[in-house]
Design an enzyme around this catalytic site. Sequence first.
Site, short mmCIF file in Angstrom:
data_model
loop_
_atom_site.label_atom_id
_atom_site.label_comp_id
_atom_site.label_asym_id
_atom_site.label_seq_id
_atom_site.Cartn_x
_atom_site.Cartn_y
_atom_site.Cartn_z
N ASP A 277 1.33 -1.18 0.25
CA ASP A 277 0.02 0.23 -0.07
C ASP A 277 0.79 1.48 0.18
OD1 ASP A 277 0.81 0.56 2.92
OD2 ASP A 277 -1.64 0.55 3.89
N ASP B 74 -4.60 -6.69 7.30
CA ASP B 74 -2.96 -5.98 7.77
C ASP B 74 -3.11 -5.55 9.29
OD1 ASP B 74 -3.54 -3.79 5.66
OD2 ASP B 74 -2.34 -3.35 7.68
N CYS C 146 4.08 -22.61 26.65
CA CYS C 146 4.14 -22.49 24.95
C CYS C 146 5.52 -23.02 24.62
CB CYS C 146 4.44 -20.98 24.49
SG CYS C 146 5.04 -20.57 23.31
N CYS D 196 10.03 -18.86 23.31
CA CYS D 196 9.45 -19.24 24.47
C CYS D 196 10.38 -20.50 24.85
CB CYS D 196 7.98 -19.67 25.02
SG CYS D 196 7.36 -18.35 24.74
ZN LIG Z 1 6.26 -19.07 22.42
#
Ligand SMILES: [Zn+2]
Length: 443
Positions: A96, A258, A383, A388
């Site tokens: 854009d 977006d 996670c 992580c």
């Molecule tokens: Zn993570």
Amino acid sequence: MKFIFADSLDYVDPNFDFIADRSPAERQPYWDDAYPHEVLGYAPYDGVLVSRGIVGDHRVKGKYTASQARRFHLVGVRKFLRLDKPQFAHLDIFGDCGAFTYVQDEKPPYTPAEIAGFYDECGFTHGASVDHIIFDFDPGLTGLAGGSADARQRFDITLENAEGFLREAKAMDARFTPLGVIQGWSPGSMADAARRLVAMGYDYLALGGMVPLKSPEIKLCLEAIRAAVPASTRLHILGFAKADDIDSFHGYDISSFDTTSPLIRAFKDAKQNYYLPGDGLALRYFTSIRVPQAIENPKLQRAVKKGVFRAEDLVRLETLALGSLRAFDRGAADLEETLHNVLVYSAPLVEEKPYEDCAASSSLARLAERYRTTLAERPWKQCSCKICQDAAIDVIIFRGSNRNKRRGIHNLAVYQEHIERLDLKRAVEPSDDLPRRLCAAEQ
Ligand SMILES: [Zn+2]
């Protein structure tokens, strides 16, 4: 629904040393750092959006250096973003004009022909027409009523440019899909713009100027636009700042949007910095723990200059807070002790006073409550993403771009899964809460 990530050179140094708190001396950011799809080993989005304004040139100061902008033009967007590998071939690349970068100008600095050439030469898969942002917004106006002289001028410029842009794209047999950008000062004026863009020949429209609007206002616009265009017209929301609300947009039939929101919230939100999947289809948020660099933080530096603190005392408290957090992660420190050490270093930041003088303050108490939740639940251990796994507790520490952007990239991964779950739900239970309206042409 496609989640397109608006890139702004958001990469991290894979060789960053969390203990020494630095990158290797020979590091060259663009070359040595890793984009989200490189650091995770897969793309946590369905595509990437690059604004012409971010690339920049002599007219609009972008974010790229001159040599990065040269390389972008030379090798194209896919190779520049290092998405030129087979596993990323399915990703869309939207372009854009970055209308926010020239919002002050009377008219956009780019011509439709120039922008169409830019998208085509640089290998974008989708390109938005050259729009001009309208600021006035009145949700109560119907049809083409209202609108300041400036708003109406921008409305006309946006439509004229869209017409020229589509003509140019066709003439050059462009390989990208053109999107006609909608600007307006009310749901009715946006619907009128949408109807005219469809009449020009667009079947993919992008809603511009949504950033300052609240979710209910965006929905009013979508509803008016949906009622004005054929059901087959695809809609994209440009710069969707309300990305966390996406589930409530269920039924408006959005093809794509977006956003940078999951990445930005990691370090620009006061509380909601780290995402995890929550109950049902919700997201859950945790507050990251702020341990800024004592000798670089402007607020702490001001306090040192005023003589409220000595620099060496702040450095000592900072080291203690960081050390406690790491020990806590190893199971070598308990929660209360860790929280206390973090709060002692937070007091100069929050209250600009030593901890002893403000331990009972309400803002420190609120912070303590949020930090306690973060520490007690250890979300970084819940996670399995590569970030992580590698960064451990450092991913939740709010400190410098290498930690903050890593947390943002983790959020992108959680957010992508969130969108996938919502799409799955939609596939299972098709919505009829917003009946699809047919436009006059179809009836
Ligand atoms: Zn993570």
